[in-house]
Design an enzyme around this catalytic site. Structure first.
Site, PDB file in Angstrom:
ATOM      1  N   PHE A   1      17.378 101.475   1.323  1.00  0.00           N
ATOM      2  CA  PHE A   1      16.789 100.170   1.029  1.00  0.00           C
ATOM      3  C   PHE A   1      15.721 100.342  -0.041  1.00  0.00           C
ATOM      4  O   PHE A   1      14.717 101.011   0.172  1.00  0.00           O
ATOM      5  CB  PHE A   1      16.185  99.543   2.291  1.00  0.00           C
ATOM      6  CG  PHE A   1      16.026  98.062   2.179  1.00  0.00           C
ATOM      7  CD1 PHE A   1      16.989  97.207   2.672  1.00  0.00           C
ATOM      8  CD2 PHE A   1      14.918  97.514   1.527  1.00  0.00           C
ATOM      9  CE1 PHE A   1      16.866  95.832   2.547  1.00  0.00           C
ATOM     10  CE2 PHE A   1      14.787  96.143   1.399  1.00  0.00           C
ATOM     11  CZ  PHE A   1      15.764  95.294   1.909  1.00  0.00           C
TER      12      PHE A   1
ATOM     13  N   LYS B   1      24.941 100.084  -6.078  1.00  0.00           N
ATOM     14  CA  LYS B   1      24.971 100.871  -4.845  1.00  0.00           C
ATOM     15  C   LYS B   1      26.408 100.887  -4.329  1.00  0.00           C
ATOM     16  O   LYS B   1      26.770 100.143  -3.414  1.00  0.00           O
ATOM     17  CB  LYS B   1      24.029 100.248  -3.810  1.00  0.00           C
ATOM     18  CG  LYS B   1      23.798 101.108  -2.584  1.00  0.00           C
ATOM     19  CD  LYS B   1      23.048 100.379  -1.484  1.00  0.00           C
ATOM     20  CE  LYS B   1      21.613 100.077  -1.843  1.00  0.00           C
ATOM     21  NZ  LYS B   1      20.868  99.554  -0.664  1.00  0.00           N
TER      22      LYS B   1
ATOM     23  N   ASP C   1      13.126  92.805  -3.188  1.00  0.00           N
ATOM     24  CA  ASP C   1      12.138  92.591  -2.138  1.00  0.00           C
ATOM     25  C   ASP C   1      12.655  92.981  -0.771  1.00  0.00           C
ATOM     26  O   ASP C   1      13.839  93.229  -0.579  1.00  0.00           O
ATOM     27  CB  ASP C   1      11.748  91.110  -2.098  1.00  0.00           C
ATOM     28  CG  ASP C   1      12.824  90.248  -1.431  1.00  0.00           C
ATOM     29  OD1 ASP C   1      12.491  89.555  -0.454  1.00  0.00           O
ATOM     30  OD2 ASP C   1      13.983  90.262  -1.884  1.00  0.00           O
TER      31      ASP C   1
ATOM     32  N   ASP D   1      25.400  95.505  -4.277  1.00  0.00           N
ATOM     33  CA  ASP D   1      25.423  96.256  -3.034  1.00  0.00           C
ATOM     34  C   ASP D   1      26.765  96.025  -2.344  1.00  0.00           C
ATOM     35  O   ASP D   1      27.776  96.598  -2.757  1.00  0.00           O
ATOM     36  CB  ASP D   1      24.244  95.825  -2.163  1.00  0.00           C
ATOM     37  CG  ASP D   1      24.023  96.699  -0.943  1.00  0.00           C
ATOM     38  OD1 ASP D   1      24.821  97.611  -0.684  1.00  0.00           O
ATOM     39  OD2 ASP D   1      23.038  96.459  -0.225  1.00  0.00           O
TER      40      ASP D   1
ATOM     41  N   ARG E   1       8.265  92.704  -4.693  1.00  0.00           N
ATOM     42  CA  ARG E   1       8.919  92.322  -5.955  1.00  0.00           C
ATOM     43  C   ARG E   1       8.080  92.711  -7.177  1.00  0.00           C
ATOM     44  O   ARG E   1       8.617  92.981  -8.233  1.00  0.00           O
ATOM     45  CB  ARG E   1       9.158  90.810  -6.016  1.00  0.00           C
ATOM     46  CG  ARG E   1      10.198  90.289  -5.093  1.00  0.00           C
ATOM     47  CD  ARG E   1      10.459  88.799  -5.405  1.00  0.00           C
ATOM     48  NE  ARG E   1      11.170  88.122  -4.354  1.00  0.00           N
ATOM     49  CZ  ARG E   1      12.487  88.148  -4.194  1.00  0.00           C
ATOM     50  NH1 ARG E   1      13.227  88.847  -5.026  1.00  0.00           N
ATOM     51  NH2 ARG E   1      13.061  87.495  -3.207  1.00  0.00           N
TER      52      ARG E   1
ATOM     53  N   LYS F   1      16.252  85.319  -6.403  1.00  0.00           N
ATOM     54  CA  LYS F   1      15.012  85.509  -7.095  1.00  0.00           C
ATOM     55  C   LYS F   1      14.935  86.894  -7.729  1.00  0.00           C
ATOM     56  O   LYS F   1      14.240  87.105  -8.706  1.00  0.00           O
ATOM     57  CB  LYS F   1      13.827  85.368  -6.138  1.00  0.00           C
ATOM     58  CG  LYS F   1      13.669  84.014  -5.516  1.00  0.00           C
ATOM     59  CD  LYS F   1      12.506  84.010  -4.532  1.00  0.00           C
ATOM     60  CE  LYS F   1      12.448  82.703  -3.770  1.00  0.00           C
ATOM     61  NZ  LYS F   1      11.486  82.776  -2.677  1.00  0.00           N
TER      62      LYS F   1
END
Length: 179
Positions: free
Chosen positions: A151, A130, A158, A102, A164, A42
């Protein structure tokens, strides 16, 4: 929501300028190609909707939903396909549009899966990279911004389906996600 944030990392204006820059690059590179943007749902939907408005060449879009996080702050490493593509990839130059690169495990899995469907070409565009978190040998062809090994939430990203809708990118306080 703001009480859960440690600091804003990138403002709405900085994100907008980055998306514009990526749109210019992609438009030049895909001028004579059959571009298909594939959004990984999403999180990437916000980025892709802005990015496609900055792309000046014809393009089609499709969506794929995968899960490797669930309600956790770190990827489980197990990728599940929740929604597959509707478009057959043969004849298309696929650009996978991802919100954040990530660990690379999810994109590595997706790249292998989609390569078996014989697109003309396949590349990756990520708004946030990242590199410190990388576990799989995945490198994006288009990178918006580098982010620290923290984070982050906002602009589609999210934690447990929250944050979000923030128009910027912020670092989530560790105590919120118990990281």
């Amino acid at each position: 929501m703001k009480k859960d944030l440690e600091r804003v990392l990138y403002s709405e204006a900085e994100i907008h300028e980055t998306v514009k820059r990526l749109g210019v690059q992609i438009s030049a590179d895909y001028a004579e190609k059959n571009l298909l943007l594939v959004s990984v749902l999403k999180g990437a939907v916000v980025f892709m909707s802005d990015l496609m408005r900055e792309i000046t060449v014809p393009c089609a879009i499709d969506f794929m939903a995968v899960s490797s996080y669930g309600q956790e702050a770190k990827s489980s490493g197990v990728v599940r396909i929740l929604k597959d593509l509707d478009i057959h990839l043969e004849g298309y130059d696929v650009l996978i549009v991802e919100d954040i690169l990530d660990s690379g495990c999810t994109l590595n899995y997706i790249m292998g899966l989609l390569a078996d469907r014989h697109p003309n070409s396949m590349r990756i565009c990520t708004l946030f990279d990242k590199p410190e978190g990388r576990k799989a040998p995945v490198k994006a062809d288009y990178v918006g911004m580098l982010v620290p090994n923290e984070f982050i939430v906002g602009y589609g990203l999210d934690y447990a389906e929250k944050y979000r809708n923030l128009p910027y990118i912020a670092v989530l306080k560790p105590e919120v996600y118990k990281g």
